[in-house]
Design an enzyme around this catalytic site. Structure first.
Site: not given
Length: 427
Positions: A120, A143, A189
């Site tokens: 990302k 982020n 996660h």
């Protein structure tokens, strides 16, 4: 900063006072909202500006409040704030949702949203770089560590380039990206989601928020992204192998390795959708400097390249770095997230010697010993010295730890800075 008159007079609570939380407090206050804030850490509460009430939201009656703005670091799957806000139908949102609400008052612009498990940050930075090098006003946010609300709005024609974690998407309800990008999905996660399918669904919500006529760019190199692409007839599907048609990867020194081939493929598809031509794209790829701690070329000494990949905090993220170079002196270890190195095993043949550090060092040395020479060094500084002493021209001394840093360093940035310092200290 970015604000909206829609917030004026509303009552908001900001929960979590790191960078994005403090930016949200400032933006809401500037817009004339009534702001209450809280953080579990006393030191963080001390950073709140005057005029903001400090109160634990669980002690407040939230009836009639405009929203609770939660940090993406707040585990909303288990935190009591989720049920507390739901009792009064108070929206639980994040700073990215505030940005989405503010868009109507900004000069005409476009938004690119980038999500995925890995890649990302590089893809976000690369898209921003390609746009900026082509003369398009662009801003990085999200982020990647730059709160979008704290930045000066772009002029007309600008592009906001947002890295979006699944946690940020969970707290966003109206972000209609002109271009939405998905790099890949692998298990991650799972302490925040009931299963892998729920995690993948969180990523997919970025596309569900898009309106008609928008662009979806998906790197369909894994089963999850292929399934999402199949559900989106408008998707532009790319693959890592598409980078070869764009140009010779050796001409992009900061974008080595198969994972960066995927990053290039999706970034190029995204900026083409925004109107960049191939000549501008080629210039931007050649001049992209890379991000710190992500396959960062730190130095070259006597024909030996030193590469800082401290951001690789699990074996799956280290594997592409091992694939990128044929002759590696590999520094690994730290606080292990997994007991094995199975994801890295296909590329063990590229490693001439391994140097283990940190808490995982002894266990990883046992795993690697049947496959390559290994030295248990303990500390990063000693590993750099030993690897540099052993290295021959053409070798790459690679810090790609496959571990978290918290046994010896504050974070992966501190670990990467220590690697750079150790390389600079070599005689």
């Amino acid at each position: 900063m970015i604000t909206s008159p829609a917030w004026r007079g509303g009552r908001y609570h900001v929960l979590g006072l790191a960078r994005s939380g403090l930016a949200a407090v400032a933006a809401l206050k500037a817009a004339g909202a009534e702001v209450t804030a809280w953080d579990a850490h006393e030191a963080a509460r001390g950073a709140v500006p005057p005029g903001v009430t400090l109160a634990d939201p669980l002690t407040l009656d939230l009836t009639g409040w405009a929203g609770v703005v939660a940090s993406p670091g707040i585990p909303v799957n288990t935190h009591a704030i989720t049920a507390h806000a739901a009792r009064t139908a108070t929206p639980l949102i994040g700073d990215i949702e505030l940005f989405a609400q503010a868009r109507a008052q900004l000069p005409p612009h476009r938004v690119v949203g980038i999500t995925g498990t890995n890649g990302k940050s590089t893809t976000t930075a690369l898209i921003h770089h390609l746009l900026a090098q082509a003369g398009v006003p662009a801003l990085l946010g999200g982020n990647i560590g730059l709160p979008i609300l704290g930045q000066t709005p772009l002029p007309a024609g600008g592009v906001y380039v947002l890295e979006l974690s699944s946690f940020q998407i969970d707290l966003t309800h109206s972000l209609d990206c002109d271009v939405a990008v998905l790099t890949n999905i692998t298990p991650d996660h799972l302490d925040r989601y009931p299963d892998f399918a729920a995690y993948a669904a969180a990523k997919e919500r970025l596309f569900a928020m898009q309106g008609d006529g928008r662009t979806a760019v998906i790197a369909a190199d894994d089963p999850q992204t292929r399934a999402i692409a199949a559900r989106l007839p408008r998707a532009t599907v790319v693959h890592a192998g598409d980078a070869a048609a764009i140009g010779d990867q050796s001409r992009w020194p900061a974008l080595a390795g198969p994972h960066n081939a995927q990053n290039v493929a999706v970034a190029v598809a995204a900026v083409r959708a925004l109107g960049l031509d191939d000549a501008a794209i080629a210039r931007g790829l050649a001049s992209y400097p890379g991000l710190p701690h992500r396959m960062e070329r730190v130095a070259e000494r006597d024909g030996v390249l030193f590469v800082n990949d401290s951001k690789a905090t699990n074996p799956a993220s280290t594997a592409p770095a091992l694939a990128a170079y044929p002759r590696i002196r590999w520094i690994l270890g730290g606080l292990a997230k997994t007991p094995d190195l199975d994801a890295c095993a296909p590329h063990f043949g590229h490693v001439r010697h391994a140097y283990t550090i940190g808490a995982a060092g002894p266990g990883y040395a046992q795993i690697l010993a049947p496959h390559m020479p290994v030295r248990e060094c303990g500390t990063l500084a000693d590993a750099v010295r030993q690897a540099a002493r052993d290295a021959e021209p053409g070798d790459v001394v690679l810090l790609s730890p496959a571990c978290a840093s918290f046994d010896q360093f504050r974070d992966f940035e501190a670990r990467g800075a220590a690697f750079r310092a150790a390389v600079e200290a070599l005689k």
